[in-house]
Design an enzyme around this catalytic site. Structure first.
Site, PDB file in Angstrom:
ATOM      1  CB  CYS A 114      -0.935  -0.009   1.193  1.00 39.16           C
ATOM      2  SG  CYS A 114      -2.046  -1.428   1.170  1.00 39.16           S
ATOM      3  CG  HIS A 251      -2.634   3.153   3.805  1.00 40.37           C
ATOM      4  ND1 HIS A 251      -3.379   3.173   2.657  1.00 40.37           N
ATOM      5  CD2 HIS A 251      -2.554   1.854   4.179  1.00 40.37           C
ATOM      6  CE1 HIS A 251      -3.743   1.943   2.347  1.00 40.37           C
ATOM      7  NE2 HIS A 251      -3.250   1.123   3.263  1.00 40.37           N
ATOM      8  CG  ASN A 281      -6.422  -0.801   2.760  1.00 38.93           C
ATOM      9  OD1 ASN A 281      -5.909  -0.160   1.840  1.00 38.93           O
ATOM     10  ND2 ASN A 281      -5.706  -1.487   3.634  1.00 38.93           N
TER      11      ASN A 281
END
Ligand code: COA
Length: 329
Positions: A114, A251, A281
């Site tokens: 990520c 994030h 996410n």
């Protein structure tokens, strides 16, 4: 003559299909209340049957090019950060390059969990500072739900699909990128991964399924500590204070992780950007989608200090400080 990179365009694409917590209650043994209190997620988007990482990247990329008033033919390089490429052999960036008609652009993918978008963005700035390229499209695009085991309630409630993109262009005056850092701890690879058919045969899952596997609690602990430490470090190394930050874009993995990191850094809630409730996410697409939305919503103004930070599979992490100045180029 030295060249400096600056972000001049931004765009996003989210697939139309919305999967709510209530929808998930019908698929797996979970509840809206559990998902909301443990993650802050209400709904997420699911990639369409006729869509993929490259098609979503094309949509986000086209929008970013429009904002930058740049034609695809002027692009020198396309970098796509993704964990869920259309094909294992062929960079998704090459498919984007063809689809948008960026005839003279080189193209490659970045795989760094990520954190991949910040890795890719840092790479773009280096190509500009070295004088190699002037116009670069950087995309984070993910169709991670294609890897999801919809019987695994520990993972299927968390992820969503989408894409975000920025255009980075060269100018002779200054850069908007004040500092970045990137890190990796491959000893934790097993805490979050998707098996590959190319791995050692002894590593292949018994059931043959290539699903995303995650040790949620391990990842959670790592995430809070790492996002806070990376943020502190990147700000300190450039001689600024955390109190100087105008907008913190962590994030978007889990609202509890975001709140714990922000609390540890002493960053007040109103300076923290959050969209995890709507998208879940988005993996490598999370930072560019959040950045793009923050600009569109007027949360970022010219000259604001913006801190991006991400963590993910690898383990990997990355942070970047931007002095928002799209007017420079
Ligand atoms: N619905 C209902 N119950 C669930 C559930 C779900 N979707 N998922 C797990 N549970 C249950 C577990 O089975 C466990 O039950 P038990 O106590 O009877 O064994 C209980 O809830 C607690 O599980 P645990 O894993 O400790 O929950 P948690 O508070 O750690 O939350 C995550 C789980 C996955 C939300 C959390 O660990 C997390 O967000 N980790 C980070 C994940 C991440 O960010 N990944 C991407 C990184 S880029």
């Amino acid at each position: 003559m030295s060249l400096h990179g600056v972000i001049t365009g931004w765009g996003k694409y989210l697939p139309q299909r919305v999967l709510t917590n209530q929808d998930l209650e019908r698929i797996v043994n979970t509840s809206d209340e559990w998902i909301l209190t443990r993650t802050g997620i209400r709904e997420r988007r699911i990639v369409g049957d006729d869509e993929s990482v490259s098609t979503m990247a094309v949509e986000a990329g086209r929008r970013a090019l429009e904002v930058a008033h740049l034609s695809p033919g002027s692009l020198d390089l396309i970098i796509v950060a993704t964990l869920s490429p259309d094909k294992l052999i062929v960079a998704s960036a090459s498919l984007v390059q063809d689809a948008i008609g960026a005839k003279k652009a080189a193209a490659f993918d970045v795989v760094a969990g990520c954190s991949g978008f910040i890795y890719a963005l840092a790479t773009a700035y280096q190509f500009i500072a070295s004088g190699a390229y002037r116009n670069i499209l950087v995309v984070g695009s993910e169709a991670v739900t294609r890897y999801i085991n919809w019987e695994d309630r520990g993972t299927c409630v968390i992820f969503g699909d989408g894409a975000g993109a920025v255009v980075v262009q060269a100018n002779e005056q200054a850069t908007d990128m004040l500092h970045f850092l990137m890190g990796s701890d491959g000893s934790m690879a097993r805490a979050l991964y998707v098996p590959s058919p190319c791995d050692k045969l002894t590593e292949m899952p018994q059931d043959g399924h290539l699903h995303l596997l995650m040790e949620g609690r391990e990842v959670f602990k790592f995430a809070v500590t790492t996002m806070a430490e990376a943020s502190r470090q990147v700000v300190k190394e450039v001689g600024l204070q955390l109190s100087d930050i105008d907008l913190f874009i962590p994030h978007q993995a889990n609202d509890r992780i975001i709140q714990a990191a922000a609390k540890s850094l002493g960053i007040p809630r109103e300076k923290v950007y959050i969209n995890v409730d709507r998208y879940g996410n988005l993996s490598a697409a999370s930072p560019p989608v959040a950045l793009c939305e923050a600009v569109e919503e007027g949360r970022i103004k010219e000259d604001d200090l913006v801190l991006l930070v991400a963590f993910g599979a690898g383990f990997s992490w990355a942070a970047m400080l931007l002095r928002w100045s799209p007017g420079l180029a």
